[in-house]
Motif scaffolding. Structure first.
Motif, PDB file in Angstrom:
ATOM      1  N   GLU A   1       0.871  -1.167   0.000  1.00  0.00           N
ATOM      2  CA  GLU A   1       0.000   0.000   0.000  1.00  0.00           C
ATOM      3  C   GLU A   1       0.911   1.222   0.000  1.00  0.00           C
ATOM      4  O   GLU A   1       1.784   1.338   0.870  1.00  0.00           O
ATOM      5  N   LEU A   2       0.709   2.064  -0.970  1.00  0.00           N
ATOM      6  CA  LEU A   2       1.564   3.249  -1.081  1.00  0.00           C
ATOM      7  C   LEU A   2       0.750   4.486  -0.701  1.00  0.00           C
ATOM      8  O   LEU A   2      -0.392   4.635  -1.154  1.00  0.00           O
ATOM      9  N   PHE A   3       1.298   5.331   0.154  1.00  0.00           N
ATOM     10  CA  PHE A   3       0.573   6.504   0.630  1.00  0.00           C
ATOM     11  C   PHE A   3       1.313   7.785   0.238  1.00  0.00           C
ATOM     12  O   PHE A   3       2.553   7.819   0.258  1.00  0.00           O
ATOM     13  N   VAL A   4       0.550   8.803  -0.100  1.00  0.00           N
ATOM     14  CA  VAL A   4       1.147  10.144  -0.206  1.00  0.00           C
ATOM     15  C   VAL A   4       0.360  11.078   0.713  1.00  0.00           C
ATOM     16  O   VAL A   4      -0.858  10.928   0.870  1.00  0.00           O
ATOM     17  N   PHE A   5       1.074  11.997   1.358  1.00  0.00           N
ATOM     18  CA  PHE A   5       0.464  12.962   2.274  1.00  0.00           C
ATOM     19  C   PHE A   5       0.494  14.321   1.569  1.00  0.00           C
ATOM     20  O   PHE A   5       1.581  14.802   1.200  1.00  0.00           O
ATOM     21  N   VAL A   6      -0.677  14.935   1.414  1.00  0.00           N
ATOM     22  CA  VAL A   6      -0.773  16.140   0.583  1.00  0.00           C
ATOM     23  C   VAL A   6      -1.228  17.335   1.422  1.00  0.00           C
ATOM     24  O   VAL A   6      -2.258  17.266   2.107  1.00  0.00           O
ATOM     25  N   ASP A   7      -0.445  18.392   1.366  1.00  0.00           N
ATOM     26  CA  ASP A   7      -0.785  19.649   2.053  1.00  0.00           C
ATOM     27  C   ASP A   7      -2.194  20.092   1.638  1.00  0.00           C
ATOM     28  O   ASP A   7      -2.492  20.187   0.440  1.00  0.00           O
TER      29      ASP A   7
ATOM     30  N   TRP B   1      -3.579   9.935   1.111  1.00  0.00           N
ATOM     31  CA  TRP B   1      -4.110   9.280  -0.086  1.00  0.00           C
ATOM     32  C   TRP B   1      -3.399   7.943  -0.260  1.00  0.00           C
ATOM     33  O   TRP B   1      -2.224   7.812   0.068  1.00  0.00           O
ATOM     34  N   LYS B   2      -4.127   6.944  -0.772  1.00  0.00           N
ATOM     35  CA  LYS B   2      -3.581   5.583  -0.836  1.00  0.00           C
ATOM     36  C   LYS B   2      -3.694   5.003  -2.251  1.00  0.00           C
ATOM     37  O   LYS B   2      -4.657   5.280  -2.972  1.00  0.00           O
ATOM     38  N   ARG B   3      -2.724   4.170  -2.560  1.00  0.00           N
ATOM     39  CA  ARG B   3      -2.758   3.440  -3.846  1.00  0.00           C
ATOM     40  C   ARG B   3      -2.239   2.027  -3.581  1.00  0.00           C
ATOM     41  O   ARG B   3      -1.250   1.856  -2.854  1.00  0.00           O
ATOM     42  N   ILE B   4      -2.877   1.035  -4.164  1.00  0.00           N
ATOM     43  CA  ILE B   4      -2.408  -0.342  -4.019  1.00  0.00           C
ATOM     44  C   ILE B   4      -1.441  -0.655  -5.167  1.00  0.00           C
ATOM     45  O   ILE B   4      -1.772  -0.457  -6.338  1.00  0.00           O
ATOM     46  N   VAL B   5      -0.258  -1.131  -4.802  1.00  0.00           N
ATOM     47  CA  VAL B   5       0.720  -1.538  -5.820  1.00  0.00           C
ATOM     48  C   VAL B   5       0.846  -3.055  -5.722  1.00  0.00           C
ATOM     49  O   VAL B   5       1.447  -3.579  -4.781  1.00  0.00           O
ATOM     50  N   ARG B   6       0.233  -3.770  -6.670  1.00  0.00           N
ATOM     51  CA  ARG B   6       0.225  -5.237  -6.578  1.00  0.00           C
ATOM     52  C   ARG B   6       1.455  -5.856  -7.234  1.00  0.00           C
ATOM     53  O   ARG B   6       1.910  -6.923  -6.853  1.00  0.00           O
ATOM     54  N   THR B   7       1.988  -5.168  -8.218  1.00  0.00           N
ATOM     55  CA  THR B   7       3.134  -5.723  -8.945  1.00  0.00           C
ATOM     56  C   THR B   7       4.390  -4.922  -8.606  1.00  0.00           C
ATOM     57  O   THR B   7       4.427  -3.707  -8.831  1.00  0.00           O
ATOM     58  N   PRO B   8       5.403  -5.582  -8.045  1.00  0.00           N
ATOM     59  CA  PRO B   8       6.648  -4.862  -7.747  1.00  0.00           C
ATOM     60  C   PRO B   8       7.211  -4.216  -9.012  1.00  0.00           C
ATOM     61  O   PRO B   8       7.072  -4.758 -10.101  1.00  0.00           O
ATOM     62  N   GLY B   9       7.820  -3.085  -8.834  1.00  0.00           N
ATOM     63  CA  GLY B   9       8.394  -2.378  -9.985  1.00  0.00           C
ATOM     64  C   GLY B   9       8.437  -0.888  -9.696  1.00  0.00           C
ATOM     65  O   GLY B   9       8.502  -0.479  -8.544  1.00  0.00           O
ATOM     66  N   GLU B  10       8.386  -0.120 -10.761  1.00  0.00           N
ATOM     67  CA  GLU B  10       8.543   1.320 -10.599  1.00  0.00           C
ATOM     68  C   GLU B  10       7.188   2.027 -10.553  1.00  0.00           C
ATOM     69  O   GLU B  10       6.276   1.678 -11.303  1.00  0.00           O
ATOM     70  N   VAL B  11       7.077   3.002  -9.672  1.00  0.00           N
ATOM     71  CA  VAL B  11       5.871   3.827  -9.562  1.00  0.00           C
ATOM     72  C   VAL B  11       6.305   5.278  -9.704  1.00  0.00           C
ATOM     73  O   VAL B  11       7.259   5.712  -9.040  1.00  0.00           O
TER      74      VAL B  11
ATOM     75  N   PHE C   1       5.077  17.045  -0.511  1.00  0.00           N
ATOM     76  CA  PHE C   1       4.277  15.931  -0.010  1.00  0.00           C
ATOM     77  C   PHE C   1       5.164  14.878   0.675  1.00  0.00           C
ATOM     78  O   PHE C   1       6.378  14.840   0.483  1.00  0.00           O
ATOM     79  N   GLY C   2       4.519  14.048   1.488  1.00  0.00           N
ATOM     80  CA  GLY C   2       5.221  12.947   2.151  1.00  0.00           C
ATOM     81  C   GLY C   2       4.846  11.625   1.501  1.00  0.00           C
ATOM     82  O   GLY C   2       3.845  11.530   0.795  1.00  0.00           O
ATOM     83  N   ILE C   3       5.679  10.601   1.745  1.00  0.00           N
ATOM     84  CA  ILE C   3       5.461   9.282   1.141  1.00  0.00           C
ATOM     85  C   ILE C   3       5.650   8.212   2.217  1.00  0.00           C
ATOM     86  O   ILE C   3       6.565   8.305   3.045  1.00  0.00           O
ATOM     87  N   ALA C   4       4.770   7.201   2.203  1.00  0.00           N
ATOM     88  CA  ALA C   4       4.931   6.056   3.112  1.00  0.00           C
ATOM     89  C   ALA C   4       4.462   4.804   2.391  1.00  0.00           C
ATOM     90  O   ALA C   4       3.765   4.877   1.369  1.00  0.00           O
ATOM     91  N   ALA C   5       4.863   3.642   2.913  1.00  0.00           N
ATOM     92  CA  ALA C   5       4.453   2.374   2.300  1.00  0.00           C
ATOM     93  C   ALA C   5       4.311   1.304   3.366  1.00  0.00           C
ATOM     94  O   ALA C   5       5.052   1.293   4.356  1.00  0.00           O
ATOM     95  N   LYS C   6       3.316   0.428   3.149  1.00  0.00           N
ATOM     96  CA  LYS C   6       3.118  -0.728   4.041  1.00  0.00           C
ATOM     97  C   LYS C   6       2.965  -1.964   3.160  1.00  0.00           C
ATOM     98  O   LYS C   6       2.386  -1.894   2.066  1.00  0.00           O
TER      99      LYS C   6
END
Lengths: 438, 161
Positions: free
Chosen positions: A350-356, A398-408, A430-435
């Motif tokens: 799960e990829l997250f971005v934090f937006v002002d 904000w969240k995005r699901i990344v199912r396939t490893p690779g470049e985003v 913006f900030g970035i996090a991943a789980k």
């Protein structure tokens, strides 16, 4: 005006903080009214600035200056060690002890380091070879060194260390300003800071500044390569080529960082790069970009540093995101509308971005991510003297699901340059996090 | 940073203090990056960068060093113009400095190295040498004047050859 002119003494007194308010007013009057004086004043200042740069690039003093009257030095009061030049093997740690050495206090050791390396003990070191484990030591200059195996280094004095190979981080307090780390390629002069040097690769040296400022010089020519600020880094190779370090993995606090992405195979985000590489048009327009992204596995929590180049912190971290992998972007990038970031994701996540929240959400966020409805707070901490006040800025998650490893690929904080820059109220970056996906 | 040395000289000419110059230059670098307009040519960038440096130096004095003398706006402007107009000469003098330092008597060269080493306090150095700080300041001033004459001679001889 020649250099015998008594007005040079006025410049000197002003420069050396000896001038009275009347003399400073006289200096100002001369600068305003006498063009020739102004030229000589600028030449004097130019020389003064250049002498500071040149003096730092020449080899250290070999010949001591003669004092006007004899005085005892610290060396004379040192008690000779009985086991001078003896080699002591301490399990996995091999140290050469010599009479001429540098006193250090052992502050912390990793498991498996034993023998005389007792926390809180004082030892004298000259040549250090660390085969495994890590040691934190404090020099008499107050400089704290974190040394992680494999490393080989020479302790020159309390203000000077030679790293022959390996990775060393230094936390330099007020007393330690001017502390020098030498490597085969570079000479790094600290200006009051926390920084790391990695000479693991024989062909190049990496320098990263976590807080403060350092100057980097070429070892051979002694030319200054760069003045690096918080969140900036570079690699210097044997051919004197300097290149930007784009991303760094690991915590900077315990010398656990690395500029080598493959060294942390378990991290969800292996690397971050942007379109400011040397071959890109943007990099040509801003050749001195030295900022790096920090990937901190498991690092997101209340109080986590938000950006690699500022003191801002995250707070009110949603419970579901505590312990997530974090990417520290650099805050100075917040004004940017042309940058693209590329993340290398190692496994489904799960990829997250934090937006002002103060400005419209960028189109790429709306298109690729979904609003979780949660918020995280940025504790904005500007430099105190700069007239700006600390504040708390809400960011939407904000969240995005990344199912396939690779470049985003991620976009910039803005789609386009603002038409009216003067009245523009910019976002922070913006900030970035991943789980890992459950 | 492009024009970095000229900017540094300009900021030092306004503040006179090495420590203050360093702090202000750090802030200038950040502002330049934040507000950089990719469409600017080198000359426009230079003018803009000097404007930023002037504002940051003023802000520093206003916020952090109110007790220190601050030159008026007119002098700020004049010093900026002088540094820009002389930038080629100043750069040439900086290049010639290495040659001139080598020509100094060894005692003076070592003194320059020691006095300009990072973090060195003149008071402490003077105590080590058994001299007063004022005497040391004056000695360093005389060395600077010697070097000024020398760099001018070196540049003059380069023009002749």
């Amino acid at each position: 005006m020649n250099t015998n002119d008594p007005r040079f003494e006025l410049i000197r007194r002003s420069r050396d903080a000896e001038a009275s308010s009347e003399e400073l007013a006289q200096l100002e009057s001369l600068l305003r009214e006498d063009a020739e004086f102004r030229q000589f004043y600028v030449r004097y200042i130019n020389l003064d600035v250049a002498m500071g740069a040149v003096a730092k690039t020449v080899p250290m003093l070999e010949t001591p200056m003669t004092p006007a009257r004899p005085r005892r030095t610290g060396w004379l009061s040192w008690r000779p060690l009985a086991a001078a030049a003896a080699i002591v093997l301490l399990g996995i740690l091999a140290i050469v002890w010599q009479q001429r050495g540098v006193d250090v206090e052992v502050v912390q050791t990793s498991e498996g380091i034993s023998g005389d390396w007792v926390m809180g003990s004082k030892v004298r070191l000259n040549h250090v070879t660390l085969v495994r484990g890590s040691v934190q030591m404090r020099l008499t200059s107050g400089v704290m060194l974190d040394v992680t195996a494999p490393v080989e280094m020479q302790m020159v004095d309390a203000m000077h260390v030679r790293v022959l190979s390996g990775r060393v981080s230094a936390d330099v307090g007020e007393k330690g300003k001017g502390f020098v780390i030498e490597t085969p390629q570079a000479r790094v002069v600290d200006l009051g800071t926390r920084f790391g040097v990695d000479a693991s690769d024989a062909a190049q040296t990496s320098v990263l500044v976590f807080q403060g400022q350092v100057e980097v010089y070429e070892k051979c020519s002694a030319q200054r390569v760069a003045l690096l600020n918080t969140g900036e880094g570079l690699s210097l190779d044997n051919n004197r080529r300097a290149s930007r370090i784009v991303s760094v993995s690991g915590s900077d606090g315990a010398n656990a960082w690395t500029a080598n992405a493959t060294a942390m195979p378990r991290a969800l985000i292996l690397s971050v790069r942007d379109n400011m590489a040397a071959s890109d048009e943007a990099a040509k327009q801003w050749p001195s970009l030295r900022n790096f992204y920090s990937i901190v596995p498991g690092g997101l929590r209340d109080g986590a540093i938000a950006f690699s180049d500022e003191a801002d912190e995250w707070s009110n971290v949603p419970a579901s995101l505590v312990g997530a992998d974090q990417v520290r972007t650099f805050a100075v990038d917040g004004f940017n509308w042309f940058m693209k970031l590329t993340l290398e994701v190692s496994s489904p996540a799960e990829l997250f971005v934090f937006v002002d929240q103060r400005n419209p959400v960028p189109e790429w966020v709306r298109a690729d991510f979904t609003d979780t409805g949660e918020t995280i707070t940025l504790n904005f901490k500007p430099p105190q003297w700069h007239g700006r006040v600390a504040k708390q800025l809400p960011y939407s998650v904000w969240k995005r699901i990344v199912r396939t490893p690779g470049e985003v690929t991620l976009g910039a904080p803005y789609e386009n340059p603002p038409a009216d820059k003067k009245s523009f109220n910019p976002n922070r970056m913006f900030g970035i996090a991943a789980k890992a996906l459950p | 940073m492009e024009h970095e040395e000229s900017l540094r000289v300009f900021v030092r000419s306004l503040l006179l203090s090495h420590d203050e110059e360093r702090e202000v230059m750090q802030e200038v670098a950040v502002v330049l990056w934040r507000k950089f307009d990719a469409g600017m040519d080198s000359q426009a960038f230079c003018r803009w960068a000097f404007g930023v440096a002037r504002m940051e130096a003023l802000a520093f004095r206003r916020d952090r060093a109110r007790d220190r003398h601050t030159f008026g706006e007119e002098v700020f402007e004049l010093l900026g113009q002088t540094v820009l107009e002389q930038s080629d000469t100043l750069e040439a003098e900086r290049r010639a400095l290495g040659t001139c330092l080598q020509k100094l008597p060894e005692e003076q060269r070592l003194l320059v190295q020691a006095a300009y080493a990072p973090g060195v306090k003149i008071d402490n150095l003077a105590a080590q040498l058994g001299r007063t700080a004022m005497a040391l300041y004056k000695t360093l001033h005389r060395i600077r004047l010697t070097l000024m004459d020398c760099t001018r001679r070196v540049l003059a001889s380069e023009e002749l050859t």
